[in-house]
Design a protein around this motif. Structure first.
Motif, PDB file in Angstrom:
ATOM      1  N   SER A  18       0.722  -1.278   0.083  1.00  0.00           N
ATOM      2  CA  SER A  18      -0.071   0.066  -0.119  1.00  0.00           C
ATOM      3  C   SER A  18       0.853   1.219  -0.016  1.00  0.00           C
ATOM      4  CB  SER A  18      -1.154   0.094   1.081  1.00  0.00           C
ATOM      5  OG  SER A  18      -0.263  -0.256   2.385  1.00  0.00           O
ATOM      6  N   ARG A  19       2.005   1.194   0.545  1.00  0.00           N
ATOM      7  CA  ARG A  19       2.680   2.487   0.678  1.00  0.00           C
ATOM      8  C   ARG A  19       3.034   2.804  -0.757  1.00  0.00           C
ATOM      9  NH1 ARG A  19       3.978   4.267   6.033  1.00  0.00           N
ATOM     10  NH2 ARG A  19       5.614   5.488   5.405  1.00  0.00           N
ATOM     11  N   VAL A  20       3.832   1.945  -1.415  1.00  0.00           N
ATOM     12  CA  VAL A  20       4.103   2.324  -2.858  1.00  0.00           C
ATOM     13  C   VAL A  20       2.910   2.753  -3.637  1.00  0.00           C
ATOM     14  CG1 VAL A  20       6.204   1.231  -2.853  1.00  0.00           C
ATOM     15  CG2 VAL A  20       4.282  -0.158  -3.923  1.00  0.00           C
ATOM     16  N   LYS A  21       1.610   2.169  -3.301  1.00  0.00           N
ATOM     17  CA  LYS A  21       0.436   2.602  -4.168  1.00  0.00           C
ATOM     18  C   LYS A  21       0.037   3.863  -3.882  1.00  0.00           C
ATOM     19  CE  LYS A  21      -0.925  -2.290  -5.323  1.00  0.00           C
ATOM     20  NZ  LYS A  21      -1.771  -3.155  -5.076  1.00  0.00           N
ATOM     21  N   VAL A  22       0.021   4.372  -2.436  1.00  0.00           N
ATOM     22  CA  VAL A  22      -0.494   5.635  -2.290  1.00  0.00           C
ATOM     23  C   VAL A  22       0.433   6.836  -2.820  1.00  0.00           C
ATOM     24  CG1 VAL A  22      -1.853   4.847  -0.328  1.00  0.00           C
ATOM     25  CG2 VAL A  22       0.479   5.554   0.016  1.00  0.00           C
ATOM     26  N   MET A  80      -9.858  -1.556 -13.280  1.00  0.00           N
ATOM     27  CA  MET A  80      -9.322  -0.369 -13.766  1.00  0.00           C
ATOM     28  C   MET A  80      -8.177  -0.118 -14.628  1.00  0.00           C
ATOM     29  SD  MET A  80     -11.591   2.018 -12.598  1.00  0.00           S
ATOM     30  CE  MET A  80     -13.014   1.248 -12.721  1.00  0.00           C
ATOM     31  N   GLU A  81      -7.231  -0.871 -14.511  1.00  0.00           N
ATOM     32  CA  GLU A  81      -6.128  -0.684 -15.295  1.00  0.00           C
ATOM     33  C   GLU A  81      -6.376  -1.504 -16.805  1.00  0.00           C
ATOM     34  OE1 GLU A  81      -1.563  -2.358 -15.785  1.00  0.00           O
ATOM     35  OE2 GLU A  81      -3.201  -3.524 -14.624  1.00  0.00           O
ATOM     36  N   PRO A  82      -6.385  -0.832 -17.753  1.00  0.00           N
ATOM     37  CA  PRO A  82      -6.606  -1.418 -18.996  1.00  0.00           C
ATOM     38  C   PRO A  82      -5.442  -2.740 -19.330  1.00  0.00           C
ATOM     39  CG  PRO A  82      -6.510   1.020 -19.492  1.00  0.00           C
ATOM     40  CD  PRO A  82      -6.160   0.585 -17.993  1.00  0.00           C
ATOM     41  N   ASN A  83      -5.833  -3.517 -19.686  1.00  0.00           N
ATOM     42  CA  ASN A  83      -4.884  -4.832 -19.979  1.00  0.00           C
ATOM     43  C   ASN A  83      -3.713  -4.223 -21.007  1.00  0.00           C
ATOM     44  OD1 ASN A  83      -3.743  -7.201 -19.782  1.00  0.00           O
ATOM     45  ND2 ASN A  83      -5.687  -8.224 -20.506  1.00  0.00           N
ATOM     46  N   ALA A  84      -2.695  -4.714 -20.918  1.00  0.00           N
ATOM     47  CA  ALA A  84      -1.472  -4.012 -21.361  1.00  0.00           C
ATOM     48  C   ALA A  84      -0.090  -4.969 -21.504  1.00  0.00           C
ATOM     49  CB  ALA A  84      -1.182  -2.765 -20.669  1.00  0.00           C
ATOM     50  N   ALA A  85       0.645  -4.911 -22.290  1.00  0.00           N
ATOM     51  CA  ALA A  85       1.732  -5.940 -22.455  1.00  0.00           C
ATOM     52  C   ALA A  85       3.088  -4.817 -23.152  1.00  0.00           C
ATOM     53  CB  ALA A  85       1.487  -6.891 -23.268  1.00  0.00           C
ATOM     54  N   VAL A  86       4.269  -5.229 -22.629  1.00  0.00           N
ATOM     55  CA  VAL A  86       5.373  -4.713 -23.250  1.00  0.00           C
ATOM     56  C   VAL A  86       6.056  -5.952 -23.688  1.00  0.00           C
ATOM     57  CG1 VAL A  86       7.619  -3.536 -23.036  1.00  0.00           C
ATOM     58  CG2 VAL A  86       5.562  -2.351 -22.008  1.00  0.00           C
ATOM     59  N   ALA A  87       6.700  -6.166 -24.818  1.00  0.00           N
ATOM     60  CA  ALA A  87       7.415  -7.406 -25.271  1.00  0.00           C
ATOM     61  C   ALA A  87       8.710  -6.961 -25.875  1.00  0.00           C
ATOM     62  CB  ALA A  87       6.298  -8.337 -26.278  1.00  0.00           C
ATOM     63  N   ALA A 113      -9.518   8.247 -12.951  1.00  0.00           N
ATOM     64  CA  ALA A 113      -7.955   7.930 -12.586  1.00  0.00           C
ATOM     65  C   ALA A 113      -6.906   8.678 -12.751  1.00  0.00           C
ATOM     66  CB  ALA A 113      -7.573   6.452 -13.438  1.00  0.00           C
ATOM     67  N   CYS A 114      -7.327   9.726 -13.856  1.00  0.00           N
ATOM     68  CA  CYS A 114      -6.277  10.771 -14.109  1.00  0.00           C
ATOM     69  C   CYS A 114      -6.299  12.185 -13.343  1.00  0.00           C
ATOM     70  CB  CYS A 114      -6.441  10.890 -15.524  1.00  0.00           C
ATOM     71  SG  CYS A 114      -7.896  11.974 -16.126  1.00  0.00           S
ATOM     72  N   THR A 115      -6.906  11.900 -12.274  1.00  0.00           N
ATOM     73  CA  THR A 115      -7.365  13.275 -11.505  1.00  0.00           C
ATOM     74  C   THR A 115      -5.918  13.972 -10.907  1.00  0.00           C
ATOM     75  OG1 THR A 115      -9.570  12.544 -10.861  1.00  0.00           O
ATOM     76  CG2 THR A 115      -8.778  14.255  -9.508  1.00  0.00           C
ATOM     77  N   VAL A 116      -5.923  15.170 -11.232  1.00  0.00           N
ATOM     78  CA  VAL A 116      -4.730  15.841 -10.564  1.00  0.00           C
ATOM     79  C   VAL A 116      -5.459  17.283 -10.072  1.00  0.00           C
ATOM     80  CG1 VAL A 116      -3.192  15.034 -12.097  1.00  0.00           C
ATOM     81  CG2 VAL A 116      -4.066  17.052 -12.775  1.00  0.00           C
ATOM     82  N   ILE A 117      -4.654  17.760  -9.314  1.00  0.00           N
ATOM     83  CA  ILE A 117      -5.120  19.252  -8.899  1.00  0.00           C
ATOM     84  C   ILE A 117      -4.562  20.346  -9.814  1.00  0.00           C
ATOM     85  CG2 ILE A 117      -5.140  20.977  -6.904  1.00  0.00           C
ATOM     86  CD1 ILE A 117      -5.228  18.296  -5.102  1.00  0.00           C
ATOM     87  N   MET A 118      -5.362  21.045 -10.157  1.00  0.00           N
ATOM     88  CA  MET A 118      -4.915  22.331 -11.106  1.00  0.00           C
ATOM     89  C   MET A 118      -5.458  23.608 -10.517  1.00  0.00           C
ATOM     90  SD  MET A 118      -5.156  22.521 -15.033  1.00  0.00           S
ATOM     91  CE  MET A 118      -6.903  23.087 -15.541  1.00  0.00           C
ATOM     92  N   ASP A 119      -4.342  24.571 -10.336  1.00  0.00           N
ATOM     93  CA  ASP A 119      -4.820  25.539  -9.364  1.00  0.00           C
ATOM     94  C   ASP A 119      -5.672  25.430  -8.254  1.00  0.00           C
ATOM     95  OD1 ASP A 119      -3.160  27.215 -10.780  1.00  0.00           O
ATOM     96  OD2 ASP A 119      -4.583  28.291 -11.981  1.00  0.00           O
ATOM     97  N   PHE A 161      -4.906   1.071  -8.656  1.00  0.00           N
ATOM     98  CA  PHE A 161      -4.966   1.976  -9.928  1.00  0.00           C
ATOM     99  C   PHE A 161      -5.589   3.178  -9.751  1.00  0.00           C
ATOM    100  CE2 PHE A 161      -5.545   2.749 -14.315  1.00  0.00           C
ATOM    101  CZ  PHE A 161      -4.361   2.407 -14.911  1.00  0.00           C
ATOM    102  N   CYS A 162      -6.752   3.058  -9.072  1.00  0.00           N
ATOM    103  CA  CYS A 162      -7.532   4.659  -8.882  1.00  0.00           C
ATOM    104  C   CYS A 162      -7.286   5.108  -7.677  1.00  0.00           C
ATOM    105  CB  CYS A 162      -9.179   3.863  -8.520  1.00  0.00           C
ATOM    106  SG  CYS A 162      -9.387   3.354  -6.810  1.00  0.00           S
ATOM    107  N   THR A 163      -6.051   4.626  -7.034  1.00  0.00           N
ATOM    108  CA  THR A 163      -5.640   5.314  -5.563  1.00  0.00           C
ATOM    109  C   THR A 163      -4.973   6.664  -5.799  1.00  0.00           C
ATOM    110  OG1 THR A 163      -5.276   3.093  -4.747  1.00  0.00           O
ATOM    111  CG2 THR A 163      -4.186   4.870  -3.630  1.00  0.00           C
ATOM    112  N   PRO A 164      -3.981   6.923  -6.925  1.00  0.00           N
ATOM    113  CA  PRO A 164      -3.598   8.261  -6.945  1.00  0.00           C
ATOM    114  C   PRO A 164      -4.693   9.248  -7.464  1.00  0.00           C
ATOM    115  CG  PRO A 164      -2.070   6.730  -8.095  1.00  0.00           C
ATOM    116  CD  PRO A 164      -3.729   6.022  -7.657  1.00  0.00           C
ATOM    117  N   GLY A 165      -5.741   9.019  -8.193  1.00  0.00           N
ATOM    118  CA  GLY A 165      -6.627  10.022  -8.468  1.00  0.00           C
ATOM    119  C   GLY A 165      -7.684   9.931  -7.336  1.00  0.00           C
TER     120      GLY A 165
END
Lengths: 762, 155, 294
Positions: A16-20, A188-195, B48-54, B102-106
């Motif tokens: 959680s710390r790296v997530k917040v 919430m996170e769209p599926n994705a891949a880097v190869a 998910a992309c929420t930021v604070i602007m002014d 994933f939603c946490t920062p926003g």
């Protein structure tokens, strides 16, 4: 309730710390030198022969580095299970649903990649398509796969006891048909891949996966390279819920493009991609015929289902097996017949979502249970208590319930919700209360290799590193494995770090699905920790001249009786310097001892899991009879999850289940018309918001499952499966109408009320 | 045609040449490598992309970077100071206000924008502030608990 | 998906903006909050070659009240600023309440009231309350400006009465009638972040005897554009409103609504909602009117 020092405590999620702080990086956050951006071109028609694909204009666009079509991919079919590998990762000659991947491009930037997609010309020769699974089964329907007559992809038939005799002996028999549509997993996170391919021909791919080892297996088969030449690395996974189990065109297009361009390629799904190919809840039509005695005891049931799997087998027979499993849990049914079909259509592909194949059936069963109770004048709580599986019972298909806290869960939820005071009394005010129950197998046996493994390595300073293959997709497996290992070793969770999600590093793990991770992986980790304890305790015991079993590890130290002999770190140090066994590496593997694969030759009989969770939910709603608007006010629930490994995370699973179940019951629905998704955005596919969140009251019944890690069972799937029934039954209590298909929208309620009014008048 | 803009992000000033078609979210993530703001729906429906602007919470996927010219932007990366988490961050950790993250920062940025203006909001005001931040994991209960803990000084 | 290419123009004055718009015609779009425009551009539903941003025009984000002129809302005033505005709350609370029912905080901080009107979707929430309040739109153009009643502004889905080079720069809301009350009721599936399956604004002004002196009803998502329910108003105007009359008026509104079926709701359900919301709205507006007392 048994007290432990770390297990069961509200230990904060170790990630959680790296997530917040935003430090947690997901696939889309990864940038490699020279990396290109890939995009996938999708079919715009539901069923067609591909006459030609002209990629020349796209290839000529400045900045485009690679274009691939099915012909660039090996002619190898992939899938979830051996019996369901029926899908070319990029289709070659035919498209079978709108959104199927046809080609992909890699370019210097996303703008160019998008532009290039628009330059690819696909010529189709349209074929007759079929979208209704019942029509698809009829003779003369368009054939979707060559190997499937009448488009029957898979079927399952079980027959236990004598249902006809059972119906004859019943006092009341009724038959109802229910329908549940397709739902998005909606992570919430769209599926994705880097190869990336290296000069040795090794493929490394960074993904967001619930099952990295299955992905490695499919990529190895696809490219005909050994598994050692495929490295799958999981980043933080932004949710999965079943939708990130399978190999997808995101993985295949990234690796194909990277191979062709000779550079790393990132593909991230857009919302449009997600609605086209995100593995989704399979739509089901379920006909249930149930016979009961006057007192509500179930005598016999037939369950017939037709599911719309789209044009590929995907997760295969599991979904339909699970429908039957959901019939078997949590009520006693002495005579049972099950007929299930997975049918090919030209709709999008149906797969697994939390409560896989079971939430549908629980909704049907629980709705019908209340219809029966109403007809017989029995309180819905009482009819459930009457039929609830009790400890020691074996279901007709062989599931062994060593423990069951269902009765206590029902009674507790009824008491706390004020059931007796509220039931049947709120209709004038538009208030209703409804109950529903469920259960779930802790890690059903579905494939040949379903074992889990764990390795523990000890650092020079006695710090512990645990390696497991489990994917923490947010549910907190990294945290609970930390807790169980800490408990066994008698040290604090802060002494432990967990390494997961790298197929080159960790032991094998099938994946985060089927509610298996806590049970299997924690059991494996406990065994590894016990192995480590033995490796530390035995040499120390001989030094202390006591028997190994006299030494207890707790509180960061080794104790003989009440005497603290030395600290854990001192003990480790002593072992490290004393012998050739100084490098401490421990391992554990786990497979439940009494589990059987449901053998088709034996009527699919067998105890498929080491334990079964239970849940009872009571929902309270307020319905506006004029607009049909429903407000979910409160959910009071009891569950039997054996023993909560982490109370806070267990609550989080229950609360998330309520919300997701609420969405499926009230708001969500992938609307498909002639194979086209009509609501492909979060504007019209409505996930619940905080404003919709009901009050929640969740209490556990502790049953200490003997086979579970520290007595734990699964949490998170047995809970969600019973939400729709509870809400549906509460809506009935408030309005008097039954809605036999999900979602129960305001419009459907209004129409049902109008129909009922007309009926009353005529 | 690229335009030169100045953005102040988490107190640091950046001079950037950006194409007008770039959104603020794209510039934060791809130019400044501040990947805390996440991209999901890309149309203002997920938060998910929420930021604070002014001082105001905004969906950064709906702001052209050129329109953010001269503005003060706060992102999740700017919250922790000298290795010390912001009280909201501490509370989300302690009260389990996140799962997949994933939603946490926003989510936290929406909550911060509220608390910066209104340190003692009601529950309804908290809900209103985060109603545009979708979370699929938690059912929102522990998110609300986390924010309330900060409001009540029990972070 | 990414935004397509465009040329970004940032005029400093309204006049300059209008000139640019006149020059580029249909190839240009005006950018205020961008919350409707940018998603449509990302999906390539529209691909304007020029975006004319209003943001650099000084002082367009005002919300101002002067007794003689009524409430004036500048083209760049956001939904969130209207929602939080004390003067809106005092003079035309229905506008703040309506803003509260729209989108989310992070979108309301960008989206403008004028943008919601000019976007002219059938579900534009701001349209019905502004219609029942008798709002006018100040339209600037390279030539002479004009003040256009909002009534006649909506011509079809996405179609407005704006001519070449014309920009809505201000919304003027006259003082509410004495002893009047207004409400906006919005029916959605979810409790937040949802489009109106149906929206109904109602304004009732009472005379000294408690009869309906004037009434206006406007609907969102009940037709290809936001509409007034004029026949329903006729039923009520000048009468003492009782339950029977209310039923008659809502039936008239149901009759004159022209909703369509979509994946969101069927025509028949929308009609049903028209009746329910109009009836409830009138009742609530009346009780506000009674409480207003001036």
């Amino acid at each position: 309730m048994q007290e432990y020092s770390v297990v069961g405590k509200r230990v904060p999620n170790v990630d959680s710390r790296v997530k917040v702080t935003g430090e947690a990086t997901y696939v889309d956050d990864l940038v490699l030198p020279g990396m290109l951006v890939g995009k996938v071109l999708r079919s715009t028609v539901a069923h067609a022969r591909i006459v030609s694909i002209d990629t020349s204009a796209a290839e000529k666009l400045p900045g485009v580095k690679a274009v691939v079509t099915g012909k660039d991919a090996p002619n190898v079919k992939v899938g979830w299970l051996r019996g369901s590998r029926d899908r070319l990762p990029l289709t070659r000659d035919k498209v079978r649903f709108i959104g199927e991947a046809i080609a992909a491009v890699a370019a210097m930037d996303e703008d160019t990649a998008e532009e290039a997609l628009g330059l690819i010309k696909v010529q189709y020769e349209e074929l007759p398509a079929v979208f209704d699974p019942v029509k698809a089964m009829k003779d003369g329907a368009p054939r979707i796969q060559d190997d499937a007559k009448n488009n029957i992809a898979l079927e399952r038939h079980w027959n236990y006891g004598d249902v006809e005799k059972g119906f004859r002996e019943s006092d009341y028999v009724r038959e109802d048909t229910f329908y549940t549509p397709s739902f998005l997993c909606g992570y919430m996170e769209p599926n994705a891949a880097v190869a990336q391919w290296d000069a040795n021909g090794k493929l490394t791919t960074w993904v967001s996966s619930q099952a990295p080892f299955f992905l490695r297996r499919e990529l190895s088969l696809l490219y005909s390279i050994p598994q050692g030449k495929v490295r799958v690395i999981n980043r933080f996974v932004g949710g999965g819920f079943g939708g990130k189990c399978e190999i997808c065109d995101v993985h295949v297009s990234a690796s194909l493009l990277a191979r062709k361009a000779g550079r790393p390629v990132k593909v991230v799904y857009t919302t449009e991609d997600e609605f086209a190919v995100q593995p989704r809840r399979i739509p089901s039509t379920m006909t249930l015929k149930t016979g009961v005695k006057k007192d509500g005891a179930i005598v016999a049931q037939t369950s017939s289902i037709v599911t719309d799997g789209g044009p590929y087998r995907s997760v295969g027979g599991v979904t339909i097996y699970n429908h039957g499993l959901a019939n078997m849990i949590p009520y006693r049914i002495p005579n049972f017949k099950f007929d299930a079909f997975r049918v090919f259509t030209n709709n999008q592909v149906g797969m697994a979502k939390r409560g896989h194949g079971q939430i549908q059936m629980r909704y049907a069963v629980e709705s019908q249970m209340d219809m029966i109770a109403e007809a017989l004048g029995i309180d819905p709580v009482d009819i459930r208590l009457k039929n609830a599986l009790k400890p020691g019972e074996v279901t007709v298909n062989g599931l062994r319930m060593r423990t069951s806290g269902l009765v206590e869960a029902i009674e507790g939820a009824a008491r706390r919700s004020g059931w007796k005071q509220k039931r049947g009394k709120g209709r004038a005010q538009g208030r209703g209360i409804g109950i529903s129950c469920g259960g779930f197998a802790c890690g059903p046996k579905i494939a040949s290799l379903t074992d889990s493994g764990a390795i523990i390595k000890v650092n020079e300073d006695a710090g512990i590193v645990v390696y497991t293959g489990a994917s923490d997709i947010g549910q907190g497996s990294n945290t609970v494995v930390t807790q169980v290992v800490a408990e066994v070793l008698g040290i604090g969770p802060e002494e432990i770090s967990v390494v997961t999600g790298d197929t080159d590093v960790t032991p094998f793990e099938p994946g985060t699905y089927g509610s298996r991770v806590s049970w299997y992986m924690c059991n494996a980790a406990i065994k590894a920790a016990e192995d480590l304890r033995r490796q530390i305790v035995e040499p120390v015991a001989s030094k202390l001249e006591v028997k190994p079993e006299e030494i207890v590890l707790r509180n960061g130290g080794l104790y003989v009786g009440e005497r603290r002999a030395m600290s854990f770190a001192e003990a480790v140090r002593a072992v490290q310097v004393s012998s050739e066994k100084g490098i401490l590496i421990a391992k554990g593997t786990y497979y439940p001892p009494d589990v059987e694969w449901p053998d088709p030759a034996n009527n699919y009989y067998g105890n498929i899991a080491g334990g079964y969770s239970f849940s009872a939910q009571i929902a309270e709603v307020e319905v506006d009879r004029e607009t049909g608007q429903v407000k979910l006010l409160k959910v009071t629930a009891g569950d039997d999850i054996g023993y909560p490994l982490n109370e806070m995370l267990a609550e989080g699973q229950a609360e998330g289940s309520i919300s997701m179940g609420q969405g499926e019951t009230m708001y969500e629905n992938i609307i498909v018309s002639n194979g086209r998704v009509m609501n492909p955005s979060l504007v019209d596919y409505k996930l619940p918001t905080v404003m919709d969140t009901p009050e929640m009251d969740v209490t556990h019944v502790i049953t200490n499952e003997p086979g579970g890690p520290f007595g734990a069972k699964e949490v998170g799937e047995g809970f969600i499966v019973s939400i729709p029934g509870a809400i549906a039954n509460a809506i009935h209590d408030a309005t008097g109408v039954w809605i036999k298909e999900l979602p129960i929208t305001p419009e459907k309620i209004v129409k049902a009320l109008e129909a009922k009014e007309k009926e009353g008048k005529s | 045609m690229k335009q030169t803009i100045t953005l102040t992000v988490n107190g640091d000033e950046f001079q950037l040449a950006v194409d007008p078609r770039r959104t603020l979210l794209e510039v934060l993530r791809e130019e400044l490598h501040l990947t805390g703001a996440k991209k999901n729906c890309n149309e203002g429906e997920c938060g998910a992309c929420t930021v604070i602007m002014d001082g105001k919470a905004v969906s950064s996927c709906l702001v052209l970077a050129v329109q953010a010219r001269g503005k003060k932007i706060e992102t999740i990366e700017g919250l922790a100071r000298n290795g010390k988490l912001h009280p909201l961050q501490e509370a989300f950790v302690k009260h389990g206000g996140l799962q997949c993250g994933f939603c946490t920062p926003g989510m936290i940025m929406s909550a911060k924008a509220l608390l910066d203006k209104n340190p003692r909001p009601t529950e309804d005001e908290i809900k209103t502030a985060i109603a545009g931040n979708l979370c699929r994991c938690t059912g929102y209960v522990k998110i609300l608990e986390s924010i309330k803990a900060v409001v009540d000084g029990k972070g | 998906m990414r935004l397509p290419s465009f040329e970004y123009l940032e005029p400093k004055t309204i006049r300059e903006a209008c000139k640019l718009l006149a020059k580029y015609g249909p190839e240009a779009r005006v950018l205020a909050g961008g919350t409707d425009l940018l998603p449509k551009m990302k999906s390539k539903e529209i691909t304007p070659r020029y975006l004319i941003a209003l943001k650099s025009i000084e002082g367009l984000d005002y919300i101002d009240y002067q007794p003689g002129k009524g409430l004036r809302i500048g083209a760049l005033a956001t939904l969130e600023s209207v929602r939080n505005s004390p003067v809106v709350k005092e003079r035309c609370p229905v506008l703040g309440e309506t803003a509260s029912l729209m989108a989310s905080t992070q979108v309301r901080n960008l989206a403008t009231v004028a943008g919601n009107i000019c976007n002219a979707v059938p579900s534009a929430d701001m349209a019905p309350p502004l219609m029942v309040l008798g709002a006018k739109l100040r339209v600037s153009s390279p030539g002479k400006g004009r003040l256009a009643p909002i009534q006649d502004f909506f011509q079809g889905p996405g179609q407005t009465a704006l001519g070449a080079g014309e920009i809505v720069t201000e919304i003027v809301v006259p003082n509410p009638l004495p002893k009047s009350g207004s409400v906006y009721l919005k029916h959605t599936v979810r409790q937040a972040m949802d489009l109106a399956l149906l929206g109904a604004a109602t304004m009732v002004a009472l005379d000294g005897k408690g009869a309906c002196k004037d009434v206006r009803i406007a609907l969102a998502t009940a037709a290809p554009t936001p509409i007034r329910a004029l026949r329903a108003e006729e039923v009520l105007r000048g009468k003492v409103i009782d339950d029977a009359l209310l039923a008659e008026a809502s039936a008239a509104a149901v009759e004159e609504a022209r909703p369509r079926s979509s994946v969101r709701a069927s025509e028949s359900y929308r009609r049903k909602l028209v009746g329910v919301l109009v009836s409830r709205g009138i009742a609530q507006a009346m009780s506000r009117a009674r409480a207003a007392g001036r």
